[in-house]
Design a protein around this motif. Structure first.
Motif, PDB file in Angstrom:
ATOM      1  N   ALA A 134     -51.988 -13.398  30.837  1.00  0.00           N
ATOM      2  CA  ALA A 134     -50.708 -13.189  30.143  1.00  0.00           C
ATOM      3  C   ALA A 134     -50.264 -11.738  30.260  1.00  0.00           C
ATOM      4  CB  ALA A 134     -50.835 -13.596  28.679  1.00  0.00           C
ATOM      5  N   ARG A 135     -51.200 -10.815  30.223  1.00  0.00           N
ATOM      6  CA  ARG A 135     -50.879  -9.391  30.328  1.00  0.00           C
ATOM      7  C   ARG A 135     -50.125  -9.077  31.617  1.00  0.00           C
ATOM      8  NH1 ARG A 135     -54.158  -4.451  28.566  1.00  0.00           N
ATOM      9  NH2 ARG A 135     -54.826  -6.025  27.112  1.00  0.00           N
ATOM     10  N   ASP A 136     -50.407  -9.821  32.676  1.00  0.00           N
ATOM     11  CA  ASP A 136     -49.784  -9.571  33.972  1.00  0.00           C
ATOM     12  C   ASP A 136     -48.292  -9.898  33.989  1.00  0.00           C
ATOM     13  OD1 ASP A 136     -52.229  -8.766  35.193  1.00  0.00           O
ATOM     14  OD2 ASP A 136     -52.767 -10.870  35.480  1.00  0.00           O
ATOM     15  N   ILE A 137     -47.850 -10.798  33.120  1.00  0.00           N
ATOM     16  CA  ILE A 137     -46.445 -11.219  33.165  1.00  0.00           C
ATOM     17  C   ILE A 137     -45.707 -11.029  31.851  1.00  0.00           C
ATOM     18  CG2 ILE A 137     -46.786 -12.861  35.036  1.00  0.00           C
ATOM     19  CD1 ILE A 137     -46.750 -15.087  32.881  1.00  0.00           C
ATOM     20  N   MET A 138     -46.401 -10.589  30.810  1.00  0.00           N
ATOM     21  CA  MET A 138     -45.765 -10.493  29.502  1.00  0.00           C
ATOM     22  C   MET A 138     -44.767  -9.337  29.437  1.00  0.00           C
ATOM     23  SD  MET A 138     -48.787  -8.962  27.158  1.00  0.00           S
ATOM     24  CE  MET A 138     -48.597  -7.294  26.578  1.00  0.00           C
ATOM     25  N   THR A 139     -43.820  -9.483  28.539  1.00  0.00           N
ATOM     26  CA  THR A 139     -42.883  -8.409  28.244  1.00  0.00           C
ATOM     27  C   THR A 139     -43.510  -7.568  27.147  1.00  0.00           C
ATOM     28  OG1 THR A 139     -41.022  -9.807  28.814  1.00  0.00           O
ATOM     29  CG2 THR A 139     -40.549  -7.904  27.416  1.00  0.00           C
ATOM     30  N   ARG A 140     -43.619  -6.295  27.394  1.00  0.00           N
ATOM     31  CA  ARG A 140     -44.321  -5.427  26.447  1.00  0.00           C
ATOM     32  C   ARG A 140     -43.497  -5.097  25.199  1.00  0.00           C
ATOM     33  NH1 ARG A 140     -48.638  -5.066  29.130  1.00  0.00           N
ATOM     34  NH2 ARG A 140     -48.844  -4.474  31.294  1.00  0.00           N
ATOM     35  N   ASP A 141     -42.197  -5.126  25.283  1.00  0.00           N
ATOM     36  CA  ASP A 141     -41.333  -4.851  24.141  1.00  0.00           C
ATOM     37  C   ASP A 141     -40.263  -5.941  24.074  1.00  0.00           C
ATOM     38  OD1 ASP A 141     -40.309  -3.528  21.938  1.00  0.00           O
ATOM     39  OD2 ASP A 141     -39.099  -2.156  23.129  1.00  0.00           O
ATOM     40  N   PRO A 142     -40.634  -7.150  23.614  1.00  0.00           N
ATOM     41  CA  PRO A 142     -39.690  -8.270  23.645  1.00  0.00           C
ATOM     42  C   PRO A 142     -38.552  -8.108  22.643  1.00  0.00           C
ATOM     43  CG  PRO A 142     -41.652  -8.891  22.445  1.00  0.00           C
ATOM     44  CD  PRO A 142     -41.905  -7.522  23.013  1.00  0.00           C
ATOM     45  N   ILE A 143     -37.455  -8.783  22.929  1.00  0.00           N
ATOM     46  CA  ILE A 143     -36.332  -8.842  22.007  1.00  0.00           C
ATOM     47  C   ILE A 143     -36.754  -9.771  20.882  1.00  0.00           C
ATOM     48  CG2 ILE A 143     -33.949  -9.632  21.741  1.00  0.00           C
ATOM     49  CD1 ILE A 143     -34.581  -9.009  25.116  1.00  0.00           C
ATOM     50  N   CYS A 144     -36.632  -9.323  19.650  1.00  0.00           N
ATOM     51  CA  CYS A 144     -37.054 -10.101  18.495  1.00  0.00           C
ATOM     52  C   CYS A 144     -35.891 -10.311  17.540  1.00  0.00           C
ATOM     53  CB  CYS A 144     -38.185  -9.378  17.753  1.00  0.00           C
ATOM     54  SG  CYS A 144     -39.649  -9.074  18.745  1.00  0.00           S
ATOM     55  N   VAL A 145     -36.038 -11.304  16.675  1.00  0.00           N
ATOM     56  CA  VAL A 145     -35.076 -11.559  15.616  1.00  0.00           C
ATOM     57  C   VAL A 145     -35.842 -11.689  14.305  1.00  0.00           C
ATOM     58  CG1 VAL A 145     -33.379 -12.674  17.128  1.00  0.00           C
ATOM     59  CG2 VAL A 145     -35.129 -14.071  15.999  1.00  0.00           C
ATOM     60  N   ALA A 201     -28.754 -17.555  19.896  1.00  0.00           N
ATOM     61  CA  ALA A 201     -28.286 -18.173  21.133  1.00  0.00           C
ATOM     62  C   ALA A 201     -27.639 -17.135  22.045  1.00  0.00           C
ATOM     63  CB  ALA A 201     -27.300 -19.295  20.815  1.00  0.00           C
ATOM     64  N   ARG A 202     -26.830 -16.244  21.460  1.00  0.00           N
ATOM     65  CA  ARG A 202     -26.182 -15.194  22.251  1.00  0.00           C
ATOM     66  C   ARG A 202     -27.216 -14.278  22.894  1.00  0.00           C
ATOM     67  NH1 ARG A 202     -25.556 -10.300  21.119  1.00  0.00           N
ATOM     68  NH2 ARG A 202     -25.906 -10.561  18.890  1.00  0.00           N
ATOM     69  N   LEU A 203     -28.230 -13.881  22.147  1.00  0.00           N
ATOM     70  CA  LEU A 203     -29.290 -13.030  22.691  1.00  0.00           C
ATOM     71  C   LEU A 203     -30.046 -13.715  23.819  1.00  0.00           C
ATOM     72  CD1 LEU A 203     -30.822 -11.345  19.529  1.00  0.00           C
ATOM     73  CD2 LEU A 203     -29.878 -10.178  21.522  1.00  0.00           C
ATOM     74  N   MET A 204     -30.383 -14.992  23.622  1.00  0.00           N
ATOM     75  CA  MET A 204     -31.103 -15.735  24.667  1.00  0.00           C
ATOM     76  C   MET A 204     -30.284 -15.780  25.947  1.00  0.00           C
ATOM     77  SD  MET A 204     -32.877 -18.973  22.826  1.00  0.00           S
ATOM     78  CE  MET A 204     -33.544 -18.806  21.193  1.00  0.00           C
ATOM     79  N   ARG A 205     -28.989 -16.032  25.796  1.00  0.00           N
ATOM     80  CA  ARG A 205     -28.117 -16.110  26.967  1.00  0.00           C
ATOM     81  C   ARG A 205     -27.981 -14.748  27.639  1.00  0.00           C
ATOM     82  NH1 ARG A 205     -23.613 -17.211  24.671  1.00  0.00           N
ATOM     83  NH2 ARG A 205     -22.684 -15.186  25.024  1.00  0.00           N
ATOM     84  N   GLU A 206     -27.707 -13.714  26.865  1.00  0.00           N
ATOM     85  CA  GLU A 206     -27.509 -12.371  27.429  1.00  0.00           C
ATOM     86  C   GLU A 206     -28.765 -11.824  28.101  1.00  0.00           C
ATOM     87  OE1 GLU A 206     -26.153  -9.802  24.312  1.00  0.00           O
ATOM     88  OE2 GLU A 206     -24.169 -10.735  24.228  1.00  0.00           O
ATOM     89  N   LYS A 207     -29.905 -12.059  27.489  1.00  0.00           N
ATOM     90  CA  LYS A 207     -31.165 -11.499  27.995  1.00  0.00           C
ATOM     91  C   LYS A 207     -31.901 -12.462  28.924  1.00  0.00           C
ATOM     92  CE  LYS A 207     -30.439  -7.849  25.583  1.00  0.00           C
ATOM     93  NZ  LYS A 207     -30.002  -6.623  26.209  1.00  0.00           N
ATOM     94  N   GLN A 208     -31.339 -13.643  29.107  1.00  0.00           N
ATOM     95  CA  GLN A 208     -31.899 -14.663  29.991  1.00  0.00           C
ATOM     96  C   GLN A 208     -33.352 -14.986  29.643  1.00  0.00           C
ATOM     97  OE1 GLN A 208     -31.150 -13.471  34.044  1.00  0.00           O
ATOM     98  NE2 GLN A 208     -28.961 -13.477  33.749  1.00  0.00           N
ATOM     99  N   VAL A 209     -33.565 -15.299  28.365  1.00  0.00           N
ATOM    100  CA  VAL A 209     -34.881 -15.719  27.878  1.00  0.00           C
ATOM    101  C   VAL A 209     -34.736 -17.074  27.204  1.00  0.00           C
ATOM    102  CG1 VAL A 209     -35.768 -13.371  27.610  1.00  0.00           C
ATOM    103  CG2 VAL A 209     -34.636 -14.476  25.674  1.00  0.00           C
ATOM    104  N   GLY A 210     -35.798 -17.820  27.168  1.00  0.00           N
ATOM    105  CA  GLY A 210     -35.769 -19.156  26.582  1.00  0.00           C
ATOM    106  C   GLY A 210     -36.287 -19.222  25.165  1.00  0.00           C
ATOM    107  N   ALA A 211     -36.795 -18.095  24.648  1.00  0.00           N
ATOM    108  CA  ALA A 211     -37.324 -18.076  23.289  1.00  0.00           C
ATOM    109  C   ALA A 211     -37.351 -16.642  22.774  1.00  0.00           C
ATOM    110  CB  ALA A 211     -38.723 -18.670  23.253  1.00  0.00           C
ATOM    111  N   LEU A 212     -37.363 -16.520  21.458  1.00  0.00           N
ATOM    112  CA  LEU A 212     -37.407 -15.209  20.815  1.00  0.00           C
ATOM    113  C   LEU A 212     -38.470 -15.215  19.720  1.00  0.00           C
ATOM    114  CD1 LEU A 212     -33.561 -14.814  20.210  1.00  0.00           C
ATOM    115  CD2 LEU A 212     -34.907 -13.549  21.906  1.00  0.00           C
ATOM    116  N   PRO A 213     -39.315 -14.195  19.649  1.00  0.00           N
ATOM    117  CA  PRO A 213     -40.229 -14.088  18.515  1.00  0.00           C
ATOM    118  C   PRO A 213     -39.435 -13.796  17.249  1.00  0.00           C
ATOM    119  CG  PRO A 213     -40.891 -12.610  20.307  1.00  0.00           C
ATOM    120  CD  PRO A 213     -39.535 -13.139  20.638  1.00  0.00           C
ATOM    121  N   VAL A 214     -39.858 -14.380  16.144  1.00  0.00           N
ATOM    122  CA  VAL A 214     -39.258 -14.111  14.841  1.00  0.00           C
ATOM    123  C   VAL A 214     -40.253 -13.228  14.089  1.00  0.00           C
ATOM    124  CG1 VAL A 214     -38.350 -15.112  12.714  1.00  0.00           C
ATOM    125  CG2 VAL A 214     -38.099 -16.352  14.879  1.00  0.00           C
ATOM    126  N   ILE A 215     -39.772 -12.076  13.609  1.00  0.00           N
ATOM    127  CA  ILE A 215     -40.673 -11.110  12.973  1.00  0.00           C
ATOM    128  C   ILE A 215     -40.272 -10.857  11.520  1.00  0.00           C
ATOM    129  CG2 ILE A 215     -41.300  -9.948  15.126  1.00  0.00           C
ATOM    130  CD1 ILE A 215     -39.235  -7.765  14.417  1.00  0.00           C
TER     131      ILE A 215
END
Length: 110
Positions: free
Chosen positions: A19-30, A40-54
């Protein structure tokens, strides 16, 4: 969040990819209070399929994915839909469902 950026795929020959080889080190979170429309807007803009909730201490308390958004839209549809694809056959239900879902928060569906 997986990154396709080549600088994160440094792998020694003969070593298994981790996972370390492909992970994003500073992910976009909500946060749990982030509106689903913003998720939904963040997922579309950043082209990611999921967001961590913190939480307030930046600890992960959940994850919200595209699937969660689709499932939320289907469950908000009128007449009652069982699957997000059912919304395609009922545009009037889809419009109402999307308006309802957009006002909900990440905590409601994560």
């Amino acid at each position: 969040m997986a990154s396709r950026d080549q600088r994160y795929t440094k792998k020694a020959p003969g070593r298994r990819m981790t996972a370390r080889d492909i992970m994003t080190r500073d992910p976009i979170c909500v946060t749990a209070q982030t509106p689903l429309a913003d998720c939904a807007r963040l997922m579309r803009e950043k082209q990611v399929g999921a967001l961590p909730v913190i939480d307030s201490e930046r600890e992960v308390i959940g994850i919200i994915s595209e699937h969660d958004l689709l499932r939320a839209a289907a469950s908000a549809g009128q007449p009652k839909t069982e699957h997000w694809m059912d919304l395609l056959g009922a545009p009037e239900a889809a419009a109402g469902a999307l308006a309802t879902v957009a006002s909900r928060r990440a905590a409601d569906v994560m």
